[in-house]
Write a protein that holds these residues in place. Sequence first.
Motif, short mmCIF file in Angstrom:
data_model
loop_
_atom_site.label_atom_id
_atom_site.label_comp_id
_atom_site.label_asym_id
_atom_site.label_seq_id
_atom_site.Cartn_x
_atom_site.Cartn_y
_atom_site.Cartn_z
N ASP A 156 0.85 -1.19 0.00
CA ASP A 156 0.00 0.00 0.00
C ASP A 156 0.88 1.24 0.00
O ASP A 156 2.11 1.14 -0.04
N ASP A 157 0.26 2.41 0.07
CA ASP A 157 1.04 3.64 0.06
C ASP A 157 1.80 3.85 1.35
O ASP A 157 2.80 4.57 1.38
N ALA A 158 1.34 3.25 2.41
CA ALA A 158 2.03 3.34 3.70
C ALA A 158 1.66 2.12 4.53
O ALA A 158 0.61 1.50 4.32
N ALA A 159 2.51 1.79 5.47
CA ALA A 159 2.20 0.73 6.42
C ALA A 159 1.36 1.30 7.55
O ALA A 159 1.44 2.48 7.87
N ALA A 160 0.55 0.45 8.17
CA ALA A 160 -0.24 0.82 9.34
C ALA A 160 0.18 -0.08 10.49
O ALA A 160 0.06 -1.31 10.40
N LEU A 161 0.69 0.52 11.56
CA LEU A 161 1.21 -0.22 12.69
C LEU A 161 0.41 0.11 13.95
O LEU A 161 -0.08 1.23 14.11
N ILE A 162 0.32 -0.86 14.85
CA ILE A 162 -0.43 -0.69 16.10
C ILE A 162 0.55 -0.91 17.25
O ILE A 162 0.79 -2.06 17.65
N PRO A 163 1.15 0.15 17.80
CA PRO A 163 2.07 -0.02 18.92
C PRO A 163 1.36 -0.60 20.14
O PRO A 163 0.14 -0.48 20.28
N SER A 164 2.13 -1.21 21.02
CA SER A 164 1.56 -1.73 22.26
C SER A 164 1.01 -0.59 23.10
O SER A 164 1.54 0.54 23.10
N ALA A 165 -0.05 -0.87 23.85
CA ALA A 165 -0.66 0.15 24.69
C ALA A 165 0.35 0.69 25.70
O ALA A 165 1.01 -0.08 26.41
N GLY A 166 0.48 2.00 25.76
CA GLY A 166 1.38 2.64 26.71
C GLY A 166 2.84 2.63 26.34
O GLY A 166 3.68 3.10 27.11
N ALA A 167 3.17 2.09 25.16
CA ALA A 167 4.58 1.98 24.77
C ALA A 167 5.11 3.29 24.20
O ALA A 167 4.35 4.08 23.61
N THR A 168 6.40 3.52 24.39
CA THR A 168 7.10 4.60 23.71
C THR A 168 7.66 4.05 22.41
O THR A 168 8.32 3.01 22.41
N LEU A 169 7.39 4.73 21.31
CA LEU A 169 7.87 4.29 19.99
C LEU A 169 9.22 4.94 19.72
O LEU A 169 9.38 6.15 19.87
N LEU A 170 10.20 4.13 19.32
CA LEU A 170 11.54 4.62 19.00
C LEU A 170 11.80 4.40 17.52
O LEU A 170 11.51 3.32 16.99
N VAL A 171 12.36 5.41 16.85
CA VAL A 171 12.56 5.36 15.40
C VAL A 171 13.98 5.80 15.08
O VAL A 171 14.47 6.80 15.62
N THR A 172 14.67 5.05 14.22
CA THR A 172 16.01 5.42 13.79
C THR A 172 16.17 5.17 12.30
O THR A 172 15.54 4.27 11.74
N THR A 173 16.97 5.98 11.64
CA THR A 173 17.21 5.85 10.21
C THR A 173 18.70 5.90 9.92
O THR A 173 19.43 6.69 10.53
N ASP A 174 19.15 5.06 9.00
CA ASP A 174 20.56 5.05 8.61
C ASP A 174 20.65 4.80 7.10
O ASP A 174 19.77 4.18 6.51
N THR A 175 21.73 5.29 6.51
CA THR A 175 21.96 5.12 5.07
C THR A 175 23.33 4.51 4.85
O THR A 175 24.31 4.93 5.47
N LEU A 176 23.40 3.52 3.98
CA LEU A 176 24.66 2.88 3.60
C LEU A 176 24.92 3.15 2.13
O LEU A 176 24.06 2.84 1.28
N VAL A 177 26.07 3.71 1.82
CA VAL A 177 26.41 4.09 0.45
C VAL A 177 27.59 3.24 -0.01
O VAL A 177 28.60 3.13 0.69
#
Length: 315
Positions: free
Chosen positions: A27-48
């Motif tokens: 689809d155009d985007a994913a839909a995610l359901i985090p656990s109740a009360g959880a803090t979501l952590l996001v990181t991005t990295d690029t390898l060239v």
Amino acid sequence: MTGEFELIARHFARPAQSAQVSIGIGDDAAALIPSAGATLLVTTDTLVAGRHFRSDVPAEALGWKAAMVNLSDLAAMGATPGWLTLAMTLPEADDNWVAAFAEGFRAAAQSVGAELVGGDMTRGPLTIGVTALGETLDAPLRRCAAQPGDELWLTGCTGEAAAALAALSEALPVDERLLQRLDRPTARCAAGRAARGLAHAAIDVSDGLLADLEHMLKASAVGAQLRADALNATPAMQVLASALSASPDPWIWTGGDDYELLVAVPPARSQTLVSIWAEQGLSPVHIGRVVDGEGLSWQGDAPAVDPVSSGFRHF
């Protein structure tokens, strides 16, 4: 003709593995359901290509490493990995290469309970971009909370990946263990979760031990005293250093690509954490302690490295 949609459908699209993924690849985007009360952590990295990995690295190993270097950032914050997105820029639509890459990427994700949920593919110079998402029900570990008196512990030895790279750059035979450490690192996700609630601060060692320690020290406004004899070259590193008439110290202290975790933990809790890590099959190393002030000092004869210019830099 094979295009990006065919490659994605053939090698990356899979049914969702978790009920937390309500919409996955396709689809155009994913839909995610985090656990109740959880803090979501996001990181991005690029390898060239040519900057972060050599052009002849096997595709399966590159897929594995591309996932693991991002998962390592989640590990450093004590997160439980959940999801990955992948953006690939490829010179050509090489079906066999993409198949092997996808296999390695998927295996790395599955090894820590994560799954691929989306991404993009286009044509151009070989570049791999990954975003990793995880969650925690407790406060995440950070770099900025190290305190004077804390002990500094590593989840394992450093320098083997840098030694492998040194051998490759000189066209020398590479010991298999050294090559595995360079091409197939392991994110210490379980170790990071164990450190949450015990350690004050943590960071993953990706750019070099001294460089990443400096990030922690600056963020925490503290200094460190390091044990100069804490880390020793493995037999394979010693053999290579002799062949190159070089010291292994720069590999150990500044080499990078290790993806071990470095934590600052109060002495009263350190043995608890070390015991857990040992039960996980790790070989923890005590390298020093956090002190008041700023900068580094050494207990024993300082190794032959330059802490000011140490570590990997992108520019």
